[in-house]
Structure formats: structure tokens, C-alpha cells
Design a protein around this motif. Sequence first.
Motif, PDB file in Angstrom:
ATOM      1  N   GLN B 105      29.902  44.195  26.967  1.00  0.00           N
ATOM      2  CA  GLN B 105      29.557  44.739  28.284  1.00  0.00           C
ATOM      3  C   GLN B 105      30.583  43.449  28.666  1.00  0.00           C
ATOM      4  OE1 GLN B 105      26.923  45.858  30.324  1.00  0.00           O
ATOM      5  NE2 GLN B 105      25.548  46.513  28.410  1.00  0.00           N
ATOM      6  N   GLU B 106      30.255  42.207  28.702  1.00  0.00           N
ATOM      7  CA  GLU B 106      30.889  41.223  28.972  1.00  0.00           C
ATOM      8  C   GLU B 106      32.217  41.081  28.993  1.00  0.00           C
ATOM      9  OE1 GLU B 106      28.715  39.846  31.278  1.00  0.00           O
ATOM     10  OE2 GLU B 106      30.402  38.132  32.390  1.00  0.00           O
ATOM     11  N   PHE B 107      33.004  41.408  28.057  1.00  0.00           N
ATOM     12  CA  PHE B 107      33.946  40.895  27.138  1.00  0.00           C
ATOM     13  C   PHE B 107      34.841  41.862  27.943  1.00  0.00           C
ATOM     14  CE2 PHE B 107      37.567  41.985  24.714  1.00  0.00           C
ATOM     15  CZ  PHE B 107      38.306  40.906  24.114  1.00  0.00           C
ATOM     16  N   VAL B 108      34.434  43.342  28.007  1.00  0.00           N
ATOM     17  CA  VAL B 108      35.094  44.255  28.678  1.00  0.00           C
ATOM     18  C   VAL B 108      35.925  43.599  30.431  1.00  0.00           C
ATOM     19  CG1 VAL B 108      34.836  46.097  30.036  1.00  0.00           C
ATOM     20  CG2 VAL B 108      34.539  46.202  27.251  1.00  0.00           C
ATOM     21  N   GLU B 109      34.120  43.731  30.261  1.00  0.00           N
ATOM     22  CA  GLU B 109      34.647  42.424  31.938  1.00  0.00           C
ATOM     23  C   GLU B 109      35.677  41.436  32.126  1.00  0.00           C
ATOM     24  OE1 GLU B 109      30.910  41.254  33.586  1.00  0.00           O
ATOM     25  OE2 GLU B 109      32.102  40.372  35.181  1.00  0.00           O
ATOM     26  N   ALA B 110      35.405  41.082  31.174  1.00  0.00           N
ATOM     27  CA  ALA B 110      36.702  39.325  31.346  1.00  0.00           C
ATOM     28  C   ALA B 110      38.446  40.097  31.183  1.00  0.00           C
ATOM     29  CB  ALA B 110      36.758  38.667  30.097  1.00  0.00           C
ATOM     30  N   GLY B 159      32.686  44.607  40.739  1.00  0.00           N
ATOM     31  CA  GLY B 159      32.066  42.769  41.894  1.00  0.00           C
ATOM     32  C   GLY B 159      32.865  41.046  41.407  1.00  0.00           C
ATOM     33  N   GLU B 160      33.473  41.558  40.219  1.00  0.00           N
ATOM     34  CA  GLU B 160      34.572  40.653  39.868  1.00  0.00           C
ATOM     35  C   GLU B 160      35.708  40.915  41.558  1.00  0.00           C
ATOM     36  OE1 GLU B 160      33.357  37.595  39.046  1.00  0.00           O
ATOM     37  OE2 GLU B 160      31.870  38.294  37.771  1.00  0.00           O
ATOM     38  N   LEU B 161      36.063  41.747  41.023  1.00  0.00           N
ATOM     39  CA  LEU B 161      37.537  42.484  42.085  1.00  0.00           C
ATOM     40  C   LEU B 161      37.164  41.536  43.121  1.00  0.00           C
ATOM     41  CD1 LEU B 161      38.641  46.031  40.272  1.00  0.00           C
ATOM     42  CD2 LEU B 161      39.299  43.406  40.291  1.00  0.00           C
ATOM     43  N   MET B 162      36.077  42.315  43.844  1.00  0.00           N
ATOM     44  CA  MET B 162      35.395  42.178  44.702  1.00  0.00           C
ATOM     45  C   MET B 162      35.093  41.053  45.931  1.00  0.00           C
ATOM     46  SD  MET B 162      32.667  41.272  47.140  1.00  0.00           S
ATOM     47  CE  MET B 162      31.005  41.219  45.803  1.00  0.00           C
ATOM     48  N   ARG B 163      34.632  40.259  44.624  1.00  0.00           N
ATOM     49  CA  ARG B 163      35.066  38.330  44.503  1.00  0.00           C
ATOM     50  C   ARG B 163      36.509  37.705  45.129  1.00  0.00           C
ATOM     51  NH1 ARG B 163      31.060  37.977  40.495  1.00  0.00           N
ATOM     52  NH2 ARG B 163      29.259  38.139  41.656  1.00  0.00           N
ATOM     53  N   LEU B 164      37.502  38.834  43.957  1.00  0.00           N
ATOM     54  CA  LEU B 164      38.715  37.810  44.648  1.00  0.00           C
ATOM     55  C   LEU B 164      39.293  38.677  45.370  1.00  0.00           C
ATOM     56  CD1 LEU B 164      40.375  39.422  40.486  1.00  0.00           C
ATOM     57  CD2 LEU B 164      39.733  36.807  41.632  1.00  0.00           C
TER      58      LEU B 164
ATOM     59  N   LEU D 188      22.700  29.475  42.738  1.00  0.00           N
ATOM     60  CA  LEU D 188      23.846  28.366  42.883  1.00  0.00           C
ATOM     61  C   LEU D 188      25.372  30.017  43.467  1.00  0.00           C
ATOM     62  CD1 LEU D 188      25.184  26.300  43.989  1.00  0.00           C
ATOM     63  CD2 LEU D 188      25.280  25.598  42.050  1.00  0.00           C
ATOM     64  N   ARG D 189      25.903  30.740  42.284  1.00  0.00           N
ATOM     65  CA  ARG D 189      26.629  31.552  42.819  1.00  0.00           C
ATOM     66  C   ARG D 189      26.292  32.756  43.695  1.00  0.00           C
ATOM     67  NH1 ARG D 189      30.058  35.888  38.521  1.00  0.00           N
ATOM     68  NH2 ARG D 189      32.086  35.603  39.267  1.00  0.00           N
ATOM     69  N   LYS D 190      25.208  32.650  43.623  1.00  0.00           N
ATOM     70  CA  LYS D 190      25.162  33.581  44.155  1.00  0.00           C
ATOM     71  C   LYS D 190      25.155  33.641  45.989  1.00  0.00           C
ATOM     72  CE  LYS D 190      21.422  36.886  46.607  1.00  0.00           C
ATOM     73  NZ  LYS D 190      20.163  36.728  46.106  1.00  0.00           N
TER      74      LYS D 190
HETATM   75 MN   LIG Z   1      30.379  39.772  36.682  1.00  0.00          MN
END
Ligand SMILES: [Mn+2]
Lengths: 249, 249, 226, 226, 226, 226, 226, 226
Positions: B105-110, B159-164, D188-190
Amino acid sequence: GISPVQTSSHEMSPLHAKFQEIGRELDVMNEKRERLVKASRDVTIHSKKVIFAVHRISALNKAATLEQAERDLNAVRNNQVTRLARELQGNDYWKFRRAFSPGMQEFVEAATTVEFVKNGRLLTLEELNRSFFDIKDAAKQPFEVSIPDYILGVGDLTGELMRLAVSGVAAGQPGAATAVCIMIRGLYEGFSMLPALHENLRDWRMKSDTMLQSLVKVETACYNVHVRGSEYPPEMLAGDFEYSGDDQS
Amino acid sequence: GISPVQTSSHEMSPLHAKFQEIGRELDVMNEKRERLVKASRDVTIHSKKVIFAVHRISALNKAATLEQAERDLNAVRNNQVTRLARELQGNDYWKFRRAFSPGMQEFVEAATTVEFVKNGRLLTLEELNRSFFDIKDAAKQPFEVSIPDYILGVGDLTGELMRLAVSGVAAGQPGAATAVCIMIRGLYEGFSMLPALHENLRDWRMKSDTMLQSLVKVETACYNVHVRGSEYPPEMLAGDFEYSGDDQS
Amino acid sequence: MEMQFEAFRSQLEESGAVRERIRAVISELDNVVRVMQASLLPVHHATTQQAAKEVLNKAKSYIPQLQKLYSQLAEIIRDRPGQYYRYHDHWRNQTHTVVFLLSFVHWLDTQLLLSHSEVETLLGVKPEEFSIDIEDYLIGLCNISSELPRYVVNRVTAGDYECPRQVSAFLSDLFSAFRILNLRNDLLRKRFDGLKYDLKKVEEVLYDVKIRGLLSNQAAPKPMES
Amino acid sequence: MEMQFEAFRSQLEESGAVRERIRAVISELDNVVRVMQASLLPVHHATTQQAAKEVLNKAKSYIPQLQKLYSQLAEIIRDRPGQYYRYHDHWRNQTHTVVFLLSFVHWLDTQLLLSHSEVETLLGVKPEEFSIDIEDYLIGLCNISSELPRYVVNRVTAGDYECPRQVSAFLSDLFSAFRILNLRNDLLRKRFDGLKYDLKKVEEVLYDVKIRGLLSNQAAPKPMES
Amino acid sequence: MEMQFEAFRSQLEESGAVRERIRAVISELDNVVRVMQASLLPVHHATTQQAAKEVLNKAKSYIPQLQKLYSQLAEIIRDRPGQYYRYHDHWRNQTHTVVFLLSFVHWLDTQLLLSHSEVETLLGVKPEEFSIDIEDYLIGLCNISSELPRYVVNRVTAGDYECPRQVSAFLSDLFSAFRILNLRNDLLRKRFDGLKYDLKKVEEVLYDVKIRGLLSNQAAPKPMES
Amino acid sequence: MEMQFEAFRSQLEESGAVRERIRAVISELDNVVRVMQASLLPVHHATTQQAAKEVLNKAKSYIPQLQKLYSQLAEIIRDRPGQYYRYHDHWRNQTHTVVFLLSFVHWLDTQLLLSHSEVETLLGVKPEEFSIDIEDYLIGLCNISSELPRYVVNRVTAGDYECPRQVSAFLSDLFSAFRILNLRNDLLRKRFDGLKYDLKKVEEVLYDVKIRGLLSNQAAPKPMES
Amino acid sequence: MEMQFEAFRSQLEESGAVRERIRAVISELDNVVRVMQASLLPVHHATTQQAAKEVLNKAKSYIPQLQKLYSQLAEIIRDRPGQYYRYHDHWRNQTHTVVFLLSFVHWLDTQLLLSHSEVETLLGVKPEEFSIDIEDYLIGLCNISSELPRYVVNRVTAGDYECPRQVSAFLSDLFSAFRILNLRNDLLRKRFDGLKYDLKKVEEVLYDVKIRGLLSNQAAPKPMES
Amino acid sequence: MEMQFEAFRSQLEESGAVRERIRAVISELDNVVRVMQASLLPVHHATTQQAAKEVLNKAKSYIPQLQKLYSQLAEIIRDRPGQYYRYHDHWRNQTHTVVFLLSFVHWLDTQLLLSHSEVETLLGVKPEEFSIDIEDYLIGLCNISSELPRYVVNRVTAGDYECPRQVSAFLSDLFSAFRILNLRNDLLRKRFDGLKYDLKKVEEVLYDVKIRGLLSNQAAPKPMES
Ligand SMILES: [Mn+2]
Ligand SMILES: [Mn+2]
């Protein structure tokens, strides 16, 4: 590894330089934690195997099995525990304790189980740490098991003792339960004196409960053996009938 | 390893012989599971690093960073994922899925994060599995990511997209939010059509909720940019003032 | 993107449909297992060998139904190679009971342990297509163990004083066989821990019988219908 | 065995006593931190540089008390080499706020970030004896970030239109510095995720000010008291 | 506004200080209770009446410490009439164990139930000043009940076959007495539900002893030290 | 919108009032059930048939009160056809205990199972108005089952060696009867799973009595008061 | 034993009855509070001072009902000196809302904080008999704080640009006043943490109004009805 | 006993079969609801009235399928008068979403609240046969409320500045209407508590639009398609 990338083409600002450094520090820390988790898992797996081997002991293979178990424990000490110890120095021990504590607890459980089966006594923390004589941490300081890990490992020991007692009775060795009963009682009474372990409050409560349950199970086993034996006076049993008979081999 | 010990001196009974065999089978299985857990943890760690590198992208280092990220992803594929795949064959994939699913799952995310930043699109499962072309399982069959793992990984992607998007807006690229917003909306609408993932019911519910939260956050960011920009007609902004100004470099 | 999700939807719905089909089979299996178990219950109070035999025969008469249902499961899985464990949870519990029933009946018949491959043969499944998971088999065996103390108690109450010796020999053997295994801290280990108590209970009954001189001196255990 | 448990008991009780002593220090620390924070609050509404300066001086006047308390913590730990992290949980939260207060004051004074080692110097702790955990330091910095949007809003309301540019430059720098770090999925990430929103809010204020032509053209940010 | 809050501050600090004082007492009480309980544990395997007596004496030797601590609690509350229940939660758990210990010791001595007012007398508290809440007393009694099955099992193992009869009679009486009460759906009710299982367990031990003819025919239960 | 919500308000308040009335009845029912259960407890230790009879009569004397309360429930529901199951949760638990008490008393009297319609007759409810839900009836029966092992143990301790045979036969019949049912995975199924352990326990007591030659040879079980 | 438990029964039933009486009062209080709160809602959208005044008057018209209910509570407690805190949990939540309503109404009227003793006067309780716990009062104040951001937003939307300044000043004072207190780690502290966000939100509205030049220059805030 | 249990079996199986049939309908309903909900999502970013209309039409096209499935439920219940609430739990959750979807679509079309009886009409159920429970209807309405803040944000982003006024008026009305109800402490009450936050959020959007002068001065809200 992937090296941090700068965010701008400017010469690096002092702030960025500092954070580069912090970043390296955090990376080193997390990699160390990961290696400790893995080493701890390995310690756990190998310790569990030792415990299972002890459960396979019978009167006939006792000496050989115990010798093998001790060799196996030594191998865990020399390999996985040594690898684990080499990651640590100074404040690291308590900083990363949660990463390696499960493995050390399982090791304590294995080592004390072997000692009980061999000599019918509790391997003390001091003796255990003496057996780590050759293991040094990254600062060449002696590596030791902490009191909480020892105590929690010994807490699990009672579960294994209980299993040994029950299978002993089941296999026709009613005396097995008595020795274990005395041991667990001693452990439980010792535990009762201790204040709660702040480092592992939840585990502590759970293990205290499990310990009492194990004790009650073993006491009940002793009770059953006794009540059963009390029904007829011992002289009735002498002669042609021997309890723990030979018809199960 | 510790070899099972016989319990009696008799020649081995047929029952015991069968259990010896079963015991070996269980040991092999548990050792395999342990190796998979470790490989999965490694995949996770390295994939997370790729994601962090992507978050460090700026206009100036974009090409280089993405190239590096792709190289790093390839390294994960060729090393950790390949190691993982070689453990599996036949029924193993679903039998041990829980051991290696977090890593996949983490690989897919990356991988999907990198693709989005590079090309602004969703890397499909088919494309992802094509990139595993060289990876074979123990039976020399192609190794693939399962639909549940892909879906859950894509769930985390939001989640990562949101951060971006938020850091894009924060860094003065209001357009960033819009692109991400359209993407997350598409993902959310796609997810809404799907029946619940039986294999990971709890994760599924949690991730659906998180996804909506991310979407709302990004929509709110777009809203803020818009409302702020609407206050004065665009012609007022032209000329001497440029939003996403240059005073932060 | 939409196309991909559309494809996922149809595939996940397909796998939902597979679950639905499995659930239907399992629901029937549940019924058969329940009735088969009910039919076997009277063995605890059967007073003659004839009666016991009839009970066993009645129980065995359900085996073809089990075979039919397992072959249905196998058929569903056959079209999805490698996905046995994707759906495994659906039939786990029932399989434990099925293994228990088959091997208890077998033990009552022959005083022997039904092996893993014999279970598969009895259920008519081909291991390369649809095997019985080894841990499910082992859990099923633990279930016999937990039935035997009650059986022994009832047999002795009914006046069969040889039974404890046979059961004790069997359980003792099973116990030492299980000890060979390195078990994880899971359901199976917990069930195995129970086995010890079952063995202990049976030994206590054997002791009760011995001490009262009720046990004949012929050492060799014999199957019930011999 | 009894002797060993007796020894454990006394050692665990000793460590309980250590916790008790730490708790007492922390309880005092809590008071100082609370009062220092209250003393710093008026900076949001200070209308003149003089007033702001007085607020800062008032806040700084608590630093010796912090030093005293951290030196007490250090002293407790000094006798237990390597056990810093055994008791770390007790002072974590307070340390976050302390780092926040010190570095916020410092920023108000100099528009510069207080470094990790400067924090330790200000608190009078020697890193080899009692260092400030690096993650605690970073969380403390995130706390400034979450205070700054409010500060900017209040400053602009009070008519200080230069402030957003300074804060934006600072936060933007801090943000890109944080991006260098590989953070785990933890507190910390949060907190770092929150930093983005703070920066965004500050940029919006800067935009508001710019678009209304309220911003002077002098680009260089200047510290408040310059 | 400030003046009012100044007043609140002093009131909250006063009540905070009260809590702090109570907590300090409770922390000591916790230690005494723990050690007293540990000292009583060997009663389960005391082999002679003499040994049992010594265990009881050891346990009783902690009573003066309990008295001292309860009198400290009483003193704290004495100056705050009407606030017993404001701080009650702080000493509830410890009081349950204290009641258990005192009444278990008393029962071992006399086979009689220690009454509520006897508990207060033993602890040296005056009901008008600092009474033991009735529900706390009752929960303490439930704790004896859960200790007795283990005690009976160990006594029988040690060859004392009269013990189950005494305990069964005592628990049966206690159970009927509790039945009179109309309990709310709370902790006490939950604990009382456990009492039934304890009684059942003790009755089973009595049965084991009876069916094996180990029980003498003299019906009257006698205290241990008679 | 308002008008509609006005209507909702009156409907919600009406149903709230119904709940309030039911709760009041249930609170009284709770009391009666508690006292009736307390009155039945001594049956475990009744030494003579006369004493047992008196206990039963005492317990039966509460039946009119039960009737009154159930007729109140029936009356509340009578005006709301079709809403029995809307409020069913309110009286479920108490009904389980009521069924248990009535049928345990009946079994002690006659060694026969009280049928579902007999329960309704005893409670004076008309099935077309206010029936006892079948699952509630069955759960009540499971409660007898869990009381019987204790009863048997106490009866044998008191020297009544025939009791285990009667109870074992009854429970065995009840167990087989339950086996016929296809239970859902719910409370009832969970309770039924307990039945097996109760039966096992009773069979063990029967075994204990048998192996010690305490059991008479007359096979026919007889009701207690015959 | 029985006599003692008979006494316990009457005491437990007495305290049960007290709880029942309190619950009845609270249930009515709940209704009044709900309706009073509903009546106050339109203040958010009142477009004229006249309309706002009417809303306030409507809300105030419920005060006599509050007085009646609190005097009932006081009466129940009056006969049980020292047991206020025993039953305190029953009226805590409602009291928070009551304090909120009274002091919000008061603030809308006068822009002043309703003091603790004014609350008691308004409710007609005598502190020596039945005081309002200080922490309950403070939690009630936090509730105003969480209502004010919404109020300010709605007032500005309705064109009242002075409101944010008034509210910001009030909340800022309240916030500083709370800062004086040394709060325990409990509900009140948690609620107080929210106060900070409310203040921030209000300051942002003030900023919005200010930066757009909507704010008049007259600094002095004036009560709404002046 | 057997005959009685035979009868129970058929009754339990009948009710099991009813559950099975309901479950099958619900499983289909689940699919329709899911797809209908997904089809409605694009309304959040429809850029033209035409596009929005198409989305609504697409969503409405699922209504006949809902009707079919509810009529199947109605049919199952029709033969079992008085058992609506026995099986109510099975369709509760889906009905909440159905009410939400229907009334959200209706509101988008007409800016009006879909009444309880209109829901029943749309679903083609006859209240005397199969009514929609009022609490289920109300929970469905709460679901609209939680969708609206997101809708308003997206509409404003798309340049529709009138939308917040309409939604704010609607939610404010709905909120006041709910205030009339005396809600129990259950799911509905919890959901209603959320309504307040939704309203607040929408009011903030309205505020944002108003303060920036984006809102036209014409007060009357108009439905989207006008
Ligand atoms: Mn993530
Ligand atoms: Mn273990």
C-alpha cells in the motif's frame, strides 16, 4: 538512502543548514529504531523456539534437550542480542526501549524457563546480566536487561510454568504441579509487593491478572491431585497399583 | 533453527511422524511470514522516503527531484519488492497478504504520488503492474498488486495530494490546489461507487472518511483563493502587483 | 480514471458475488453440520454396541452432503486460482466442526486418528484444488479432545470401564504429537492449552476406575465394535 | 527470590520517588510557564513599540526561573546516567511550551529563529547532562507557527502593515526548512501539517495588505524594535 | 472581572491544594495497603495454625498505619464540612481494599463478618467526621467473596476438610444478605454478580469433599484457631 | 416546516411518554423479580421435602404480582397495535428472569418443562394482545439450565443421590430439543452454547455418584414431592 | 448480618429515592433550558435593536421557571447537609447551560460579565444552602465564548461593524482572566483551551472589518441597547 | 417437549427466512443507494445550471428502483402485521441515506424541504402498510445539513454568491424547527448537535461573501433553476 534535496537554488541558508543536520540526525535515529525492531523480532522468534523445545522435554530426553536449549539460548545471546546491544549507547537504551523491549522480555521468559526446568529455581536478573558478560553496547559499556523487562518477562514465565504443571499432571506426574505451584506462589507474592511499573502500566496490570489466573489454575490442579488421592488412604494404593502408571508410553 | 525433539525413546509412531511433518510445514510458514513482514517494513520505509522527497520539490529542482524519486522507486521495486515477491507462490499471496499488504500500500502511495506530481494524472493499477514486469514470484509467475492494496494505497495518496495542495497554496501557487482538487474529487467520486472492501473493512471505512476530509480541506483552500481573488476584479491585480509574489524566495 | 474505477467496481462486485455464493453454501453447510452433530450426540448415552453403531451410521450418512457442499466450494474457488485464502474466513469455523465430526466418528469406529489427507479424501476435495488448511485440521482435532472427557464420563457412568484406558492412550499420543509443533500465540495454541486439561480429566477418570478395581487386566485397547 | 523482589521493590520505589520529585518540579514549571505565557499575551495588542518591549522584558524576566527548574531536572537526571528518556514523558509537554515561549520572544526581538543549542543555552542546561530532545524542540517551533497568524492579524488590525511581510518570510523559511526532514507519521508530522495552514493564513493577510496598497515599498524586513 | 477571578483563583488553588494533600496521603495509603495485602497472601498456604496466626498478626500490624492515614484524611475533610463527597473519588479504590483486608483478617480470626461500624472503629474514624461510605464497605465485602474460593481450594489441599463447610455457610449468608438490597446498575451490582460464582465454586469444593467422604459429620463450623 | 415539526413533536412526546410508563412498570417488575428470586434461593439448601415445598410456595406467592404488572404492560401496548417490538427492549431482560423463575419452580414441582403457552397463562397475558416472545422464553429456559448444576451439586452434598439422574435426563432432553432449532448468531445462540457446559457438569456429578456406588438401581426418575 | 443489611437497604433506598426526585427535577429543567435556548436563538439574526430586545425579553421570561426548579433542588439537598457533591453529577450539565444562557443574555443586555453571585441571585439560590459550583460557573462562561464567534459573524453579515470590537475586547478580557487560574487537567481546562480559538476567530473578523475600512473610528464600545 | 420445539423451529425458521428476504432486498438497496449517491456527487462542481440539472436528473432516475425495493420490503411486512419494528433495524441505515438523497435532490430543485409524507409518496409506500419512521426521516434531514457546508463552499468557488444566503436561511429554519423537538439522548440527538456546526459554517461563508461585497442586495433567495 535518499538524500535530502534542497528547495532552492540559492546558497544554503543557515537555517537550512541546521535543518539538514537535524534531518540527518532524525534519519539516523529512525534507521536505528528500525534495526532495533528487527533485532527484537528475531530475539523473540528464537526465544519462543527455545520455550517450545522445553515443552517437549520428557524424562528420557531431559538432559539432551536442556543442553540443546542452553546452546540455542547462547546463540540468541551471541547473535541477535549482541546485534541489538551494539546499536545502543548512553541515552539510547531508554529512548529506544519500546523498540527492543518485547524481544528482551521474551528472552527473559526463555532463559528463566530453561533454568526452572533445569534447576527448579528462578534465574535472577543478576545472573542473567552476568551471562551477558561479553555483550557490550556501542560505547563498550556492559549491556543489561532492565528491571521492567526482567519483571515482565518473569510475568510471562508463570504462564509457561502453568503449562508445564498442567501437562505434568496430565502426563501422570502429580508432583510437577506442586513444585510449580510453590514457584508461582513465590513469584506472585513477590510481584504483589512491587509498585506498579510506570514504564509499562498496561502490561503490568494485565500480567498481574494473568499471573493470578495461572496461580489459581495450578493450585486447582494441586487440589485435584490431593482430593483424588485423599479418597483412599495411601496404603490402599500401594502394591499392584501405581499412580502415574506406565500404560501411556 | 531448533529441531523438534522426540518425546520418547521408542521408534517414532506414525502419528508422530505426521506431526513432525506438519511441524516442519508450520515452521516454514512462520519463517516465511516473518521474512515477508520484514520485507514489507523495508518497502514501507523506502516508499515513505520517496514521498518525502516529492514534498521537497520546488519549481527549480522539479526535474532532478522527480528523476531521483523514480530511481529510488525503481530501487525499491528491484530490491525489496522483488525480495518480497520471491517468497510467494500459488495460494501464498492471499494467505500471507496481511504480512506484506502495508508495504505494498505504501508503495502504491509513493508511485502514484510521483506520477501525479510528474504528469498530473493517476497512475493506474495496470500501469503499476506493468512496471513490475521483471518481478516474478517463486513460481515464476508475474507478481501483481491486488485491487484492495491499490485502492487503499490510492486512498492514502489523497492525503499526500492534500498536503501538496496546501503547501502549494502556501507557497503562492494557487493553481496547485485546483489541479489537486479535481484529482481528489475524481478519486472520491470513483471511491463512492465502489462496494466496501471486504478484505480490509475497517481500513476502508477510515480511509473513505479521511478522503472526504482531505477533499473538503482542498475545496476550502480553493474557496479561499477564489473568494480572496473575487474581492477585486482581476484588472485591479494586473500590472504592478502579482499574486504569488517573489518576496519569499 | 473513471474507467478504472468502473472496472474495479465490477471486479469487486464480482468478488462480492463470490462471497454471496460462498455464504449460501456455508449456510447449507451449517445446517448439515448442525444436524450431523445432533445425530452424533446420542453416542454419549448409547447403552449397547448396536445402538452406538447405529448412531455412527446415522452420522456417517451425512458425509455425502458434506462432500457435495465442499465440492461446491471447490468449484467456486477453482475459477479463481490462488484465491483460496481470500475467502477462507467464510468456511473456517464450519471446517473446524467438520474435521471434528469426521475424526470423532473415525475414532469411535477405529480408535485411530483421521489424518489430514484422509479428511480431504472423505470430503472428496482434491488438495491441489481445494485443500483443508492445516491449522483448521489441527483445531478440529482439538475439538475432539474437548469432547472426549464428557464421552469418557458418560461411558463409565454407563458401565464401560475400558473406555478411559483407550481414550487416555489416544489423547496422550495426540498430546505428545502436538508438542512437536512450534505454535504461535494464536487460537491454535490456546486450543492446544485446552488439550492438556482434557487429558488430565481423562486420566482422572482412568484413576477413578483403576483405584476401584473396575479395570480388567487385559492391557490392549480394543476398538468399540471389535 | 524474596531478596531479589525486595531489591526490585526498593529500586522501583526509588524510581517512583524520582518521578515524584520530577512531578514536583514540573508542577512548578507549569506555573511559571503559565504565568510567562500570560505575560506574553498582551504582545498581540501592544499599540506601541515601547509597550511591546515592556511585554517582552516582562516575559524574559521569567527565564531565570525556567533555568532554575531545568537545572533541578538536570540534577535529578545527573545521578541516573542514561535514564533521561526513562522520565522524558514527564517534561515533554512543558518543554514544548517552553521552546515556544523562548523562541517566540526571540523572534519578536530579532526576527530570527532560536536554534536548538540557543534554547539549551537559554535554559542553562548542558547537552551532555540534560539536552532538549530534538523533536521537542521542533514541536515547540510548530507552536510558534500556530501563534503567528493570530499575531499578524492583530498587528494589522492595530495598523502595523509591515508585520505580515516579516512573518511570511520567516514562516516560509521555516516551512522549507521543515520540508528537509523525513518525518514519521507521528505528532510532529501532524504539527508540521498545521504549519502549512499557518503559512497560508499569513500569506493571505499579506495579500490583503498588498492589494490595498498598504504595504510600503521598502522590501527589507526589520525587527520590531529597530 | 479580575477581582472575581482572583477570588476564583484562590478558591481553585485551595481545592487544588486539598487534592494535593489527599493525593499524598493516598499515595502512602497505597503503599501500606499493598504491603499489607502481600503480607496476608501466605495465609493461603500456611500449614499450621501457628503459621496462620503469625500471618494474621503480621497483617494486623499494619492497622495502626491505616489509622494514621485515615485520620489524616479525616483531618483534611474536617475543615471542609460537606465536602466529603467532593473528594470521595480519591480514596474510593483504596478503601475497597482496606475494607477487604480488615474483614478478611477478621473472618479468618473469628469466622464472623466485620460490621460497617467495626470497620470504622478499626480505622479510628468517627462517623460524624469521616464515615466509610456504605457502598465502599459493600464492595470491600465482595472482594472477600472473590478471595474465598481460592482460600478454600488451598485449605483443602492442605488437608483441612472442614473449611469448605464454614466458607459455604458464610458466603451463603452473605449472598442472601446482599439479595435484600436493591442495587443500582453500577459497580456494586456488577461486583455482587460475581458473588454468585464464588459461592458456586465453594459449593463445588464442599461437594468434592463430601462425595469422597472426607467431611466429618460434626455439623458445627469452628473458627480456625479454636 | 414548522407545522410538520409541531406534529413530530407531539408524536415524539407521545412515544416518550409511553417509554416513561413502561419504565415505571419495569422498575416495579424488577423489584418483584428480585424478591421472588431471593425467596427461591433457599431451595438449594432445603434439607427436607417439606422445607422445599414451603420455599416453592413462597416463590409462587409472587405470581399474582407478576400478573398485575404484565397486564399493565399489555394495557399500554393494547392501544398501540403493532408497536410491541418497538418497545420490546424495555422488558426483555426482566422477562428472561420471569420465565426462568416460573419454569424453575414448575420443574421443581413436577420435573416437567413449563411450556410457552403455560408461561403466558401463568402471567395472565393473552397472546393476541401481548405475547411472550419465543426467543425470550428460550433464553429463560437457558437460565434454568445454568442454575441446575449448582442445584445438583447442593442436592448431592445434602445426600440426595437421585437428583443428578433426573436433572441429567431433563437437561439432556432440553439440549436435544434446542439442537433442533436453527439459531441465529445472537444472544440466544450464545446462551445455548452454555447449556452444553451445564449438561457436562451435571453428567460429571452423575458419574461421581455412580462410580462411588451411591446411586440406587431404580431407573425411573421421580418428581421430588412424589 | 441481616439486621445490618436491613439498615443498608433502607439507606440505599433512601439515596435511590433522592436520586429519583432529583432526576425528575432535572428532566423538567432540561425542558425549560431547551425552550429558553430556542427562544434565544433568533438573536443571531435580529435585524433591529427592537427585535433583539424582544428576543432577550422572551428569553428572560423563563427565569422564574429556572428559579422554581433550582429551589426544588435546593430543598432536596437542604435535608441532607453535606451531600451536595454526592448528587452534583445529576445537575452539572444543565447548570452549565443555565449559566451560559443567563450570562449570554446579560452580556447582550449590558456587555458585562454576569458574576458568580449574580448567577446565584438570578436563580434564587442561597449559597449557604445550594451554591453554584465555581467550576460549573466557569464552564458556563466558556460556553458563551463558543457562541460569540457565530454571533459576531452574523452581526457583521447584518451590517453591524462595531460588534467585533466589543466582542474581541470582552473575550480578550475573559481570556486573560482565565489565564490567572491554575486549572487542573479536566473538563474545564479542555473547555478553556477552546476559548483561545474563539478569541482568534473574533479577532479575525475584527481584522476583516478593519482592513476593509468598515470600522468607525470611535473607540469606545457601546452596549447594544444604548 | 419435542413437539413444542418443533413448533418453535418452524417459527424461528419463518422469521429467519423473513430476515433472509429482507437482507437480500437491503443488499440490493445498498447498491442502488451507493450508485445514486455517487451520481449526485458531481452536483458539487457542476459549472452550469444545465450540468446541475443533468446531475439531478441522473440521480432521480434511480427513484423507480428505490420504489421497487421499498415495495418489496412493504410486501414482506404486509403479511406480518405488527412486526415492522421487529425488523426495523435491518433497513434503518439505508433509509437514512435514502431520505437524505431524496430531500437533497428536492432541495436542489426547489429550495424547499421534502416533507415526511412526500418521502413516502416518492418511495411509493403506503403509511398504513409500511411507513417511514419519523426518527429515520429526521436523521436523513440531518444528513442534508452535513452536506450543505461543502455544497456552499463549492458553489461560491464556482462564482454563485447567492447560494450561501439561501442555504443559511434554509438551515436556520431547519435548526429552529428541530429545536422544537424534545429529543431523547440517542443517535438523533447526536446528529442534531452536528446541525449547529453546519449552520455556523454556512454562516461563515455567507459572511465571507458579504464582507467582500460579493453579495447582491436583492434579498429574496431564488431556486437554482429559476
Ligand atoms: Mn501517507
Ligand atoms: Mn509465553
